[in-house]
Design a protein around this motif. Structure first.
Motif, PDB file in Angstrom:
ATOM      1  N   GLY A  64       2.733   6.392   2.239  1.00 33.05           N
ATOM      2  CA  GLY A  64       2.629   6.720   0.873  1.00 33.05           C
ATOM      3  C   GLY A  64       1.516   7.199   0.865  1.00 33.05           C
ATOM      4  O   GLY A  64       0.190   7.173   2.202  1.00 33.05           O
ATOM      5  N   ARG A  65      -0.413   7.577   0.151  1.00 36.23           N
ATOM      6  CA  ARG A  65      -0.842   8.182  -0.039  1.00 36.23           C
ATOM      7  C   ARG A  65      -2.037   6.711   0.060  1.00 36.23           C
ATOM      8  O   ARG A  65      -3.174   7.301   0.995  1.00 36.23           O
ATOM      9  CB  ARG A  65      -1.694   8.124  -1.561  1.00 36.23           C
ATOM     10  CG  ARG A  65      -2.903   8.756  -1.772  1.00 36.23           C
ATOM     11  CD  ARG A  65      -2.678   9.149  -3.415  1.00 36.23           C
ATOM     12  NE  ARG A  65      -3.758   9.809  -3.105  1.00 36.23           N
ATOM     13  CZ  ARG A  65      -4.833  10.913  -3.274  1.00 36.23           C
ATOM     14  NH1 ARG A  65      -4.150  11.399  -2.775  1.00 36.23           N
ATOM     15  NH2 ARG A  65      -6.548  11.260  -3.302  1.00 36.23           N
ATOM     16  N   ALA A  66      -1.698   5.785  -0.337  1.00 33.39           N
ATOM     17  CA  ALA A  66      -2.110   4.149  -0.207  1.00 33.39           C
ATOM     18  C   ALA A  66      -2.434   4.365   1.701  1.00 33.39           C
ATOM     19  O   ALA A  66      -4.033   4.311   1.736  1.00 33.39           O
ATOM     20  CB  ALA A  66      -1.848   3.383  -0.117  1.00 33.39           C
ATOM     21  N   GLY A  67      -1.845   4.411   1.994  1.00 32.42           N
ATOM     22  CA  GLY A  67      -1.432   3.873   3.529  1.00 32.42           C
ATOM     23  C   GLY A  67      -2.150   4.895   4.537  1.00 32.42           C
ATOM     24  O   GLY A  67      -2.907   4.943   5.462  1.00 32.42           O
ATOM     25  N   ALA A  91       4.264  16.534   0.320  1.00 31.07           N
ATOM     26  CA  ALA A  91       2.105  16.860  -0.593  1.00 31.07           C
ATOM     27  C   ALA A  91       1.462  16.451  -0.413  1.00 31.07           C
ATOM     28  O   ALA A  91       0.393  16.561  -0.565  1.00 31.07           O
ATOM     29  CB  ALA A  91       3.157  17.298  -1.860  1.00 31.07           C
ATOM     30  N   VAL A  92       1.791  14.503   0.005  1.00 30.04           N
ATOM     31  CA  VAL A  92       0.525  14.497  -0.493  1.00 30.04           C
ATOM     32  C   VAL A  92      -0.386  14.177   1.098  1.00 30.04           C
ATOM     33  O   VAL A  92      -1.768  14.258   0.749  1.00 30.04           O
ATOM     34  CB  VAL A  92       0.905  12.429   0.485  1.00 30.04           C
ATOM     35  CG1 VAL A  92      -0.030  11.149   0.417  1.00 30.04           C
ATOM     36  CG2 VAL A  92       1.957  11.883  -1.433  1.00 30.04           C
ATOM     37  N   CYS A 115      -6.105  14.277   3.653  1.00 31.33           N
ATOM     38  CA  CYS A 115      -6.884  15.153   3.791  1.00 31.33           C
ATOM     39  C   CYS A 115      -8.106  15.795   3.545  1.00 31.33           C
ATOM     40  O   CYS A 115      -9.518  15.861   4.142  1.00 31.33           O
ATOM     41  CB  CYS A 115      -6.027  15.691   5.395  1.00 31.33           C
ATOM     42  SG  CYS A 115      -5.132  14.356   6.234  1.00 31.33           S
ATOM     43  N   GLY A 116      -7.681  16.821   3.054  1.00 33.95           N
ATOM     44  CA  GLY A 116      -8.583  17.815   2.304  1.00 33.95           C
ATOM     45  C   GLY A 116      -9.612  17.041   1.544  1.00 33.95           C
ATOM     46  O   GLY A 116     -10.963  17.232   1.247  1.00 33.95           O
TER      47      GLY A 116
END
Length: 70
Positions: free
Chosen positions: A1-4, A29-30, A35-36
């Motif tokens: 996920g996002r946190a990782g 989507a993540v 990265c941006g």
């Protein structure tokens, strides 16, 4: 996920992240969003494999719908 992904991107120093010019990621989507945010000087390069995979999935869905309508 996002946190990782954020943990992974927090490991390089801010200077190292600033020197990244391009990055390749899958089309979730993540990934492009994170990265941006962390690689502000970097340009996203879409992975051809994932583009082809997604295109194949869309074509398959359309084919199945057309088969039901026939």
């Amino acid at each position: 996920g996002r946190a990782g992904r954020e943990i992974c991107l927090s490991r390089p120093s801010p200077w190292q992240r600033a020197t990244v010019r391009s990055h390749r990621t899958d089309m979730s989507a993540v990934c492009p969003q994170v990265c941006g945010e962390w690689l502000t000087n970097s340009q996203l390069v879409l992975d051809r494999f994932h583009v082809a995979k997604q295109l194949g999935e869309v074509v398959d869905k359309v084919r199945k719908k057309l088969a039901v309508l026939s």
